[in-house]
Design an enzyme around this catalytic site. Structure first.
Site, PDB file in Angstrom:
ATOM      1  NE  ARG A 139     -12.589  -4.236  11.805  1.00 33.41           N
ATOM      2  CZ  ARG A 139     -13.775  -3.682  11.861  1.00 33.41           C
ATOM      3  NH1 ARG A 139     -14.186  -3.140  12.990  1.00 33.41           N
ATOM      4  NH2 ARG A 139     -14.571  -3.643  10.806  1.00 33.41           N
ATOM      5  CD  GLN A 184      -2.804   1.367   2.312  1.00 35.63           C
ATOM      6  OE1 GLN A 184      -2.371   1.441   3.451  1.00 35.63           O
ATOM      7  NE2 GLN A 184      -4.097   1.404   2.016  1.00 35.63           N
ATOM      8  CE1 TYR A 210      -4.400   7.807   6.479  1.00 37.01           C
ATOM      9  CE2 TYR A 210      -2.361   7.158   5.405  1.00 37.01           C
ATOM     10  CZ  TYR A 210      -3.216   7.100   6.488  1.00 37.01           C
ATOM     11  OH  TYR A 210      -2.872   6.341   7.580  1.00 37.01           O
TER      12      TYR A 210
END
Ligand SMILES: Cc1cc2nc3c(=O)[nH]c(=O)nc-3n(C[C@H](O)[C@H](O)[C@H](O)COP(=O)(O)O)c2cc1C
Length: 399
Positions: A344, A98, A168
């Site tokens: 998660r 990423q 971001y």
């Protein structure tokens, strides 16, 4: 649909199945370089059966990190990253990096470099004004993304995922709330989308068809005045028309202004206050309830928004958000999504996919308490997972 566990094409690469480990910042790079601990994290996820794991988060510039302990892509980082990609490949999975720039989410005080924002704003993290890049600096940022992708290729990655989400840098340019520029990069939707499109094209040009190139795009910021679904649909259709991306992973929320929309589930306010460095800790005490809103967790919680993207676009899409079992994966396939991404549930149980494959009724042990979130300030983990005894020794070793 029962083709979750069969090979699937992602641009120029083929994954052994349709499940991707979503980027969950690992906090295993204390000196901004790969450690054995980071390698083991991804080796374990790969051994657990995913088609592809994602290394988060590889900044394209030192000031693009959320703090100075994060890895940034530079020639010295390549040898360690190569060891990581070799170890994931040895387990039969592919691996994506990423890449991106944290923009207003960067901690300038920690990075000792200014945080960047599309327009003038004060950084609550760095406690100072952010720097607004001019067009020459924007060109440099685009070049840095292309160079980051080139370095990822050298390090043996199969794919790069460009970060266009969570407010971001690129996502903050997309936001009408944060981007009040008067030049070619602000104003109309087309102008605010320009940076995303130019970065996607520059990255594609840098790596050709030797790697898959995907982007993680906000469907909406979940903030008054921020990016909304209709505008994001327009941006996504331009990205599709440009043809630089092999897939879009669809996300929502803002690390800056509404982080819980990313996750849904419990808001771990007390744990955040304990984990944050001052002065962010004091801020969290004051505004924690408003900042960490609660959204009820349910399986495939981003599906309603994502479905609108599936309707409008023909390019491959990756469904993310609350995918924890085979039923969720089948729902995603039946709705036309090509891949699913899981965060998660794989932090909780890296071998979850093997368990699902051997018993289709397997349910995840993740209770979406979100107490993994504040662990990003020390060493990201599920708080319910036992730690190996030697972990302190592993953590600090650079490669
Ligand atoms: C501890 C933690 C760290 C994360 N770090 C990142 C990150 O570095 N980059 C990113 O795009 N998303 C990050 N995310 C968001 C996940 O990729 C994903 O969007 C989110 O957890 C929802 O997916 P899930 O329901 O499968 O967990 C993080 C999530 C968690 C829980």
């Amino acid at each position: 649909m029962t083709d979750i566990f069969t090979p699937a094409v992602l641009g120029p690469i083929t994954l052994r199945n349709r499940v991707i480990k979503a980027a969950t910042f690992e906090a295993r790079t204390p000196d901004a370089l790969v450690t054995d601990d980071l390698i083991e994290f991804h080796r374990e996820v790969a051994a657990g059966g995913v088609g592809m794991t994602t290394v988060a988060y590889c900044a394209v510039a030192p000031g693009g990190r959320t703090d100075r302990h994060q890895l940034w892509l530079r020639p010295e980082a390549v040898a360690g990253l190569r060891k990581l990609t070799d170890s994931v490949h040895a387990e039969g999975a592919a691996v994506s990096a990423q890449i991106g720039h944290a923009g207003p989410v960067a901690n300038a005080a920690s990075n000792r470099a200014p945080a960047l924002a599309p327009s003038r704003m004060f950084s609550p993290l760095g406690m100072r004004p952010m720097h607004v890049p001019d067009e020459a600096e924007i060109r440099e940022l685009i070049r840095a993304h292309a160079e980051g992708a080139r370095l990822a290729e050298q390090a043996g990655f199969d794919a790069v995922e460009i970060h266009f989400g969570h407010n971001y840098l690129v996502s903050s340019f997309l936001s009408p709330l944060l981007n009040r520029r008067k030049d070619r990069y602000g104003g109309s939707t087309a102008n605010r989308a320009r940076l995303a499109r130019e970065i996607a094209c520059a990255v594609r040009e840098a790596v050709g068809d030797r790697m898959a190139v995907t982007a993680k795009l906000n469907m909406e910021d979940g903030v008054r005045g921020g990016l909304t679904v209709p505008e994001s649909l327009q941006v996504a259709s331009w990205l599709e028309a440009d043809g630089a991306l092999d897939a879009l992973e669809l996300t929502a929320g803002s690390s800056l202004l509404n982080p819980m929309l990313l996750f849904h589930g419990d808001a771990p306010r007390r744990e955040f206050v304990q984990a944050l460095p001052a002065p962010a800790r004091w801020g969290m005490r004051l505004v924690g309830r408003a900042f960490l809103k609660e959204y009820r967790h349910r399986g495939t919680y981003l599906l309603e928004r994502a479905r609108q993207f599936r309707r409008e676009l023909t390019m491959p899409l990756i469904l993310l958000g609350g995918i924890t079992n085979l039923d969720d994966m089948r729902t995603a396939r039946a709705e036309g999504f090509d891949f699913v991404a899981m965060g998660r549930a794989l932090l909780r149980e890296p071998n979850l996919l093997h368990r699902i494959r051997s018993d289709a009724t397997t349910q995840s042990a993740c209770v979406h308490c979100n107490r993994c979130m504040p662990t990003i300030y020390r060493r990201t983990r599920c708080v319910y997972r036992p730690e190996p005894l030697s972990i302190e020794n592993i953590g600090g070793k650079n490669l």
